[in-house]
Design a protein around this motif. Structure first.
Motif, PDB file in Angstrom:
ATOM      1  N   VAL A 112      16.983 -12.445  -1.054  1.00 46.30           N
ATOM      2  CA  VAL A 112      16.785 -11.595  -2.227  1.00 46.30           C
ATOM      3  C   VAL A 112      15.318 -11.252  -2.440  1.00 46.30           C
ATOM      4  N   PHE A 113      14.408 -12.116  -2.024  1.00 43.14           N
ATOM      5  CA  PHE A 113      12.982 -11.847  -2.225  1.00 43.14           C
ATOM      6  C   PHE A 113      12.473 -10.723  -1.327  1.00 43.14           C
ATOM      7  N   ARG A 114      13.256 -10.380  -0.317  1.00 47.33           N
ATOM      8  CA  ARG A 114      12.899  -9.255   0.550  1.00 47.33           C
ATOM      9  C   ARG A 114      13.195  -7.915  -0.125  1.00 47.33           C
ATOM     10  N   GLN A 115      13.847  -7.945  -1.275  1.00 46.83           N
ATOM     11  CA  GLN A 115      14.251  -6.721  -1.955  1.00 46.83           C
ATOM     12  C   GLN A 115      13.274  -6.292  -3.057  1.00 46.83           C
ATOM     13  N   PHE A 116      12.084  -6.885  -3.057  1.00 38.92           N
ATOM     14  CA  PHE A 116      11.069  -6.523  -4.046  1.00 38.92           C
ATOM     15  C   PHE A 116       9.853  -5.921  -3.354  1.00 38.92           C
ATOM     16  N   TRP A 117       9.127  -5.095  -4.101  1.00 39.93           N
ATOM     17  CA  TRP A 117       7.883  -4.499  -3.618  1.00 39.93           C
ATOM     18  C   TRP A 117       6.723  -5.471  -3.834  1.00 39.93           C
ATOM     19  N   TYR A 118       5.847  -5.559  -2.838  1.00 37.72           N
ATOM     20  CA  TYR A 118       4.647  -6.396  -2.938  1.00 37.72           C
ATOM     21  C   TYR A 118       3.428  -5.608  -2.446  1.00 37.72           C
ATOM     22  N   PRO A 119       2.285  -5.722  -3.129  1.00 37.45           N
ATOM     23  CA  PRO A 119       1.058  -5.138  -2.578  1.00 37.45           C
ATOM     24  C   PRO A 119       0.566  -6.024  -1.437  1.00 37.45           C
ATOM     25  N   VAL A 120       0.311  -5.427  -0.284  1.00 37.92           N
ATOM     26  CA  VAL A 120      -0.043  -6.243   0.873  1.00 37.92           C
ATOM     27  C   VAL A 120      -1.417  -5.935   1.466  1.00 37.92           C
ATOM     28  N   MET A 121      -1.971  -4.747   1.180  1.00 36.75           N
ATOM     29  CA  MET A 121      -3.220  -4.390   1.863  1.00 36.75           C
ATOM     30  C   MET A 121      -3.980  -3.314   1.081  1.00 36.75           C
ATOM     31  N   PRO A 122      -5.303  -3.504   0.859  1.00 39.29           N
ATOM     32  CA  PRO A 122      -6.088  -2.406   0.274  1.00 39.29           C
ATOM     33  C   PRO A 122      -6.074  -1.203   1.213  1.00 39.29           C
ATOM     34  N   LEU A 123      -5.888  -0.029   0.661  1.00 36.65           N
ATOM     35  CA  LEU A 123      -5.862   1.177   1.489  1.00 36.65           C
ATOM     36  C   LEU A 123      -7.161   1.346   2.261  1.00 36.65           C
ATOM     37  N   GLU A 124      -8.243   0.911   1.678  1.00 34.03           N
ATOM     38  CA  GLU A 124      -9.546   1.063   2.326  1.00 34.03           C
ATOM     39  C   GLU A 124      -9.576   0.342   3.668  1.00 34.03           C
ATOM     40  N   ARG A 125      -8.889  -0.781   3.763  1.00 31.38           N
ATOM     41  CA  ARG A 125      -8.866  -1.513   5.035  1.00 31.38           C
ATOM     42  C   ARG A 125      -8.123  -0.732   6.117  1.00 31.38           C
ATOM     43  N   LEU A 126      -7.118   0.019   5.714  1.00 28.53           N
ATOM     44  CA  LEU A 126      -6.330   0.762   6.692  1.00 28.53           C
ATOM     45  C   LEU A 126      -7.124   1.909   7.303  1.00 28.53           C
ATOM     46  N   ARG A 127      -8.193   2.305   6.658  1.00 27.15           N
ATOM     47  CA  ARG A 127      -9.030   3.368   7.226  1.00 27.15           C
ATOM     48  C   ARG A 127      -9.786   2.863   8.464  1.00 27.15           C
ATOM     49  N   GLN A 128      -9.788   1.551   8.656  1.00 28.88           N
ATOM     50  CA  GLN A 128     -10.471   0.958   9.804  1.00 28.88           C
ATOM     51  C   GLN A 128      -9.564   0.856  11.027  1.00 28.88           C
ATOM     52  N   GLY A 129      -8.276   1.195  10.870  1.00 28.58           N
ATOM     53  CA  GLY A 129      -7.341   1.084  11.979  1.00 28.58           C
ATOM     54  C   GLY A 129      -6.170   0.201  11.604  1.00 28.58           C
ATOM     55  N   PRO A 130      -5.263  -0.066  12.549  1.00 28.75           N
ATOM     56  CA  PRO A 130      -4.079  -0.881  12.249  1.00 28.75           C
ATOM     57  C   PRO A 130      -4.462  -2.292  11.814  1.00 28.75           C
ATOM     58  N   GLN A 131      -3.733  -2.815  10.813  1.00 29.56           N
ATOM     59  CA  GLN A 131      -4.044  -4.126  10.250  1.00 29.56           C
ATOM     60  C   GLN A 131      -2.796  -4.997  10.219  1.00 29.56           C
ATOM     61  N   PRO A 132      -2.928  -6.280  10.581  1.00 29.09           N
ATOM     62  CA  PRO A 132      -1.771  -7.181  10.533  1.00 29.09           C
ATOM     63  C   PRO A 132      -1.597  -7.798   9.151  1.00 29.09           C
ATOM     64  N   PHE A 133      -0.355  -8.092   8.804  1.00 27.48           N
ATOM     65  CA  PHE A 133      -0.061  -8.851   7.584  1.00 27.48           C
ATOM     66  C   PHE A 133       1.308  -9.484   7.746  1.00 27.48           C
TER      67      PHE A 133
END
Length: 330
Positions: free
Chosen positions: A8-29
């Motif tokens: 059930v916890f997979r059915q909620f939204w979570y913030p995982v990464m600042p958008l600014e970090r994604l401007r640097q390329g693919p990011q793991p989480f």
């Protein structure tokens, strides 16, 4: 309660990464134990797929973004935000088999972060009115890993008995250990709202941040819990200043969370420097962190397992509500 054991916890939204970090390329989480890779597509929108190439299991997060798609570092296969393989250099002009794909997950952006939901969402990303109010400024604060359960951090956020001890060096008044009862406590479909008044002391640094000279004030706080691991705390001071804190305890696995925190304030840099505001909130959060990282990660939802007092009502409600979510999800 170990979060990875309950779908059930997979059915909620979570913030995982600042958008600014994604401007640097693919990011793991890793979210709820599932390794993901996030990046910005050709439309500058965040997307997320499993961090494992379907060819030889290399980590896509070690690759790069090519024309809005993630390219595997091993053999150069490219995947779009839907997980579909769009290019295999070794196939030249041959068609790409349908089975060449990786699992994609829902991804959206809000408040400067990429949000992910691993399943069918049971609730929307919380709407914070102040975030779209032009009189409020947005101050990113923390993005870091804590080794504790998300539920512990959520309970702590609504625990009015701990500030005068844990936060004695920042704003607590240990000589007033009896916590105030909430003025308002209203349960919502997936959370609750709690309004209360808390007497606090103001250090010299905090006086400057608040634009007040009072040694002691009573701040009016409205806390909102969004199941399972999000909260907002809207603090209103006597001079009209509003300091709203958003905190997420995004579950990495059963024993670690990614703390995502930002604040919204109806003042400007000339009134109080963002760096000074972050520094004060940093001191407060570190006081919490040292305590919470010493608690048990497997939080019992059966309230008979731990002892309680009257001010623990918010945490007891959380445990009942999460237990019901697990039970009702089958």
């Amino acid at each position: 309660m170990l979060v990875t054991q309950y779908p059930v916890f997979r059915q909620f939204w979570y913030p995982v990464m600042p958008l600014e970090r994604l401007r640097q390329g693919p990011q793991p989480f890793s979210l709820l134990g599932q390794p993901l890779v996030l990046w910005l597509d050709a439309d500058n929108q965040p997307v997320a797929v499993e961090d494992r190439c379907c060819h030889r299991s290399a980590k896509l997060s070690q690759g790069k973004v090519v024309q809005g798609q993630v390219q595997c570092p091993y053999h150069g296969w490219c995947f779009d935000g839907g997980g579909v393989c769009t290019q295999v250099p070794q196939l030249a002009d041959q068609p790409i088999p349908r089975g060449y794909r990786v699992q994609a997950v829902r991804c959206d952006q809000r408040y400067g972060y990429a949000w992910v939901c691993l399943g069918e969402p049971v609730a929307a990303i919380p709407a914070i009115a102040e975030a779209s109010d032009g009189t409020f400024r947005h101050i990113p604060e923390f993005y870091e890993t804590w080794h504790c359960a998300g539920l512990r951090l959520m309970e702590n956020s609504f625990d009015n008995a701990h500030p005068h001890f844990v936060h004695e060096n920042t704003f607590g008044l240990q000589q007033e250990p009896i916590p105030p009862a909430p003025d308002i406590f209203v349960e919502t479909p997936l959370g609750f709202t709690m309004t209360y008044r808390l007497p606090v002391k103001n250090s010299d640094d905090q006086k400057r941040n608040l634009g007040m000279g009072d040694e002691r004030t009573v701040r009016i706080s409205e806390g909102r819990w969004y199941a399972p691991f999000l909260r907002t705390l809207k603090i209103t001071y006597p001079n009209g200043l509003v300091h709203l804190i958003f905190t997420a305890a995004t579950p990495i696995d059963d024993r670690s969370i990614q703390v995502v925190q930002f604040c919204l304030r109806n003042d400007c840099e000339a009134d109080a420097k963002a760096a000074d505001i972050v520094a004060f909130d940093r001191a407060v959060t570190l006081e919490d962190k040292v305590i919470l990282e010493g608690t048990d990660s497997d939080v019992p939802l059966d309230i008979r397992t731990e002892q309680h007092m009257a001010s623990d009502k918010p945490g007891i409600v959380m445990r009942h509500r999460l237990a019901a979510l697990i039970r009702d999800s089958g």
